[in-house]
Design an enzyme around this catalytic site. Structure first.
Site, PDB file in Angstrom:
ATOM      1  CE  LYS A 131      -4.226   1.432   2.384  1.00  0.00           C
ATOM      2  NZ  LYS A 131      -4.965   1.276   3.642  1.00  0.00           N
TER       3      LYS A 131
HETATM    4  O1  G3P Z   1      -9.118   2.437   4.466  1.00  0.00           O
HETATM    5  C1  G3P Z   1      -8.723   3.685   4.933  1.00  0.00           C
HETATM    6  C2  G3P Z   1      -9.344   3.910   6.253  1.00  0.00           C
HETATM    7  O2  G3P Z   1      -8.752   3.138   7.234  1.00  0.00           O
HETATM    8  C3  G3P Z   1      -9.422   5.317   6.680  1.00  0.00           C
HETATM    9  O3  G3P Z   1     -10.586   5.374   7.390  1.00  0.00           O
HETATM   10  O4  G3P Z   1     -12.158   6.312   8.977  1.00  0.00           O
HETATM   11  O5  G3P Z   1      -9.700   6.861   9.157  1.00  0.00           O
HETATM   12  O6  G3P Z   1     -11.082   7.815   7.325  1.00  0.00           O
HETATM   13  P1  G3P Z   1     -10.891   6.674   8.251  1.00  0.00           P
END
Ligand code: G3P
Length: 218
Positions: A87
């Site tokens: 990633k």
């Molecule tokens: O897949 C990316 C994710 O982990 C980010 O999520 O909720 O931190 O925006 P968030």
């Protein structure tokens, strides 16, 4: 549509795997840190454990922001297990690194994507997955699901093989909306996946059937 779980928590990954609908896992440095994992050896051991639980792709994110660091870390992570997907952030160095790994046949997930232009660069570099962040766009009054649809349409028009992986999914309705927008994959918290099961008529129906089944007991 494929379901990935967006966590580094082994118990949640096991629970999703036992449900029988899990296609892979995505992690990021924030999710790894949340599990209290410290040090290179512990990080690598954790990724190996995840790969032993699931059968599909497991996204492991590089920590470096410079090209050389990304390549070194990515090589080390890719060597851990055949399921590891590297990633990489959608930056100038990150796109270069996506190209490097795609030419070597290593799967990549280009992350932190917020525009169709970024997605296009990731696809041109040969990314296996591109990860637009739906929730973080919604957080700033931008339409995250609309971006998913825009990227899906562009990739279909030009025939790019890069899969659109809807990330930063915060709740169950996001999954439904990304499915309707044509996302290839949604990476979700376990709670959002389990939310797909919620319906009061299902619960009520089970209750009635159980009660009626008891009436037939000898
Ligand atoms: O897949 C990316 C994710 O982990 C980010 O999520 O909720 O931190 O925006 P968030």
């Amino acid at each position: 549509m494929k379901f990935f779980i967006d966590t580094a928590n082994l118990e949640q990954i096991k629970e999703a795997q036992e449900l029988g609908v899990l296609d892979g896992v995505t992690t990021n440095p924030s999710l790894m840190a949340k599990e209290g994992i410290k040090g290179d050896a512990a990080i690598k051991a954790h990724y190996k454990q995840i790969c032993e639980i699931v059968e599909g792709d497991v996204s492991a994110e590089v920590f470096g922001t410079e090209y050389d660091d990304m390549i070194r870390q990515g090589e080390e992570l890719a060597a851990l297990h055949s399921q590891i997907t590297i990633k990489l952030p959608c930056t100038k160095d990150g796109i270069r690194a996506v190209k490097y790994f795609s030419e070597k046949g290593v799967k990549t997930n280009c992350t932190l994507v917020f525009t169709v232009g970024q997605a296009l660069l990731a696809a041109k570099a040969g990314a296996t997955y591109v990860s637009p962040f739906v929730g973080r766009l919604d957080d700033i009054s931008s339409d995250g699901v609309a971006l998913i649809k825009e990227i899906v349409d562009v990739f279909n028009y030009y025939g790019y093989q890069t899969q659109v992986l809807a990330a930063s999914i915060r709740h169950t309705q996001h999954i439904i909306d990304c499915m309707k927008a044509g996302a290839d994959v949604a990476t979700c918290p376990l709670k959002a996946i389990l939310g797909l099961l919620n319906h009061p008529l299902t619960d009520k129906g089970v209750e009635i059937f159980v009660a009626d089944a008891r009436k037939m007991e000898g």
